[in-house]
Write an enzyme that holds these catalytic residues in place. Sequence first.
Site, short mmCIF file in Angstrom:
data_model
loop_
_atom_site.label_atom_id
_atom_site.label_comp_id
_atom_site.label_asym_id
_atom_site.label_seq_id
_atom_site.Cartn_x
_atom_site.Cartn_y
_atom_site.Cartn_z
N TYR A 145 0.80 -1.22 0.00
CA TYR A 145 0.00 0.00 0.00
C TYR A 145 0.84 1.28 0.00
CZ TYR A 145 -4.36 -2.59 0.58
OH TYR A 145 -5.44 -3.41 0.39
N ASP A 226 -3.00 -18.45 2.98
CA ASP A 226 -4.05 -19.19 2.26
C ASP A 226 -4.66 -20.28 3.14
OD1 ASP A 226 -1.45 -20.06 2.00
OD2 ASP A 226 -1.60 -20.69 -0.08
N ASP A 250 -6.36 -6.02 5.15
CA ASP A 250 -7.51 -5.45 4.44
C ASP A 250 -8.46 -6.56 4.00
OD1 ASP A 250 -9.15 -3.70 3.14
OD2 ASP A 250 -7.68 -3.00 1.68
#
Length: 354
Positions: A145, A226, A250
């Site tokens: 980000y 995952d 996020d």
Amino acid sequence: MEPSVTAIAMAPAARIFPAMAKHSIVLIPGDGIGPEVSSAARRVLDAAGLSAEWIEVPAGATALEQGHDNVLPAVTLDAIRRHRIALKGPVTTPVGKGFKSVNVQLRQKLNLFAAVRPVRTMAGVKTRFDNVDMVIIRENTEGLYTGIEAEITPGVVTSLKVATEAACTRIARFAFRYAVQRQRRKVTAFHKANIMKMTDGMFIACAKAVHEKEFPQVQYEERIIDAGCMKIVQDPTQFDVLLMENLYGDLVSDLCAGLVGGLGVSPGANIGEEYAVFEAVHGSAPDIAGQNKANPLAMIISGVMMLNHIGETAIAEKIKSAYNAILAEGKNVTYDLGGKLGTREFADALIARL
Ligand code: NAD
């Protein structure tokens, strides 16, 4: 959902905010459903007895509409720097117009390095699992980000993922300290260090070092993200404090919101050493904006987190008891929770319950 979780893991709120007759709180109504939910939250906090001067400032598309040349105008940043506390509605950053995300700018410029997002089942809100009680601690200032992107040759673009030892250590320390202060049993770091060996490798190396040197009494584990996501949806009750870098935090925040009733009930806080900005996990929801349909609860609970942060715990408890009672009855709720109330009517019902 336990709002008091944000009575911050950094420093006692009372030390930062001595008891005062009237608080000065910056309010950013935001875009889309933002003005609707922030107005509802403000009404509820005021009705519950908060003595506050609200300093309303714009951000996002609204700021441009008001004639500012930036989605995060100087007046907004200055107001937060002056008053140190803000309640923020969701904002829309226009895409393709060269503006950097308001949220990313805000978190970077004010060094709001920790996002705190409680995820908890609430009586009366139908969900797949009972007894979910997790808190996501998300690193807020770096990772992918940073927005450092480049076209290295036509048809090939890159996005730079940044991890610094200082920021990885700082967020790990925040998460462990938070766990200790909240009597939580375990911190789980989510990562993808098997692929991103340097960046995510550093993230977990810092978490491990902080655990071993400073917080050996807190259980610590690592999960490849995952497989970790699969485990969350299979049985979220096995998790407690979840520590992750920016992008993962996020994504996993919305995933977890889905486990406890959705975005309409998922609050959050962005915490730094000097400033704190409280905001719901959800966005500006253009699909329901201006229709009096949005659930203001996520924003209201974010407001309750803010109250705890500034030491107004009695008012926070009052609001929390009122919405817990309403949710438990299950009648006077908004559309997303299967009810018929609009944003304003829900706030009215909550105020009547205080
Ligand atoms: P969103 O969170 O706005 O909406 C996702 C879905 O959840 C939509 O169907 C929406 O109607 C629903 N929803 C969201 N909040 C709700 C509420 N309070 N009550 C009932 N339903 C609710 O996500 P999106 O559609 O991906 O993003 C829309 C815009 O918001 C984008 O411009 C995005 O960049 C922005 N955004 C801002 C923030 C922020 O300011 N903190 C966070 C996320 C997204």
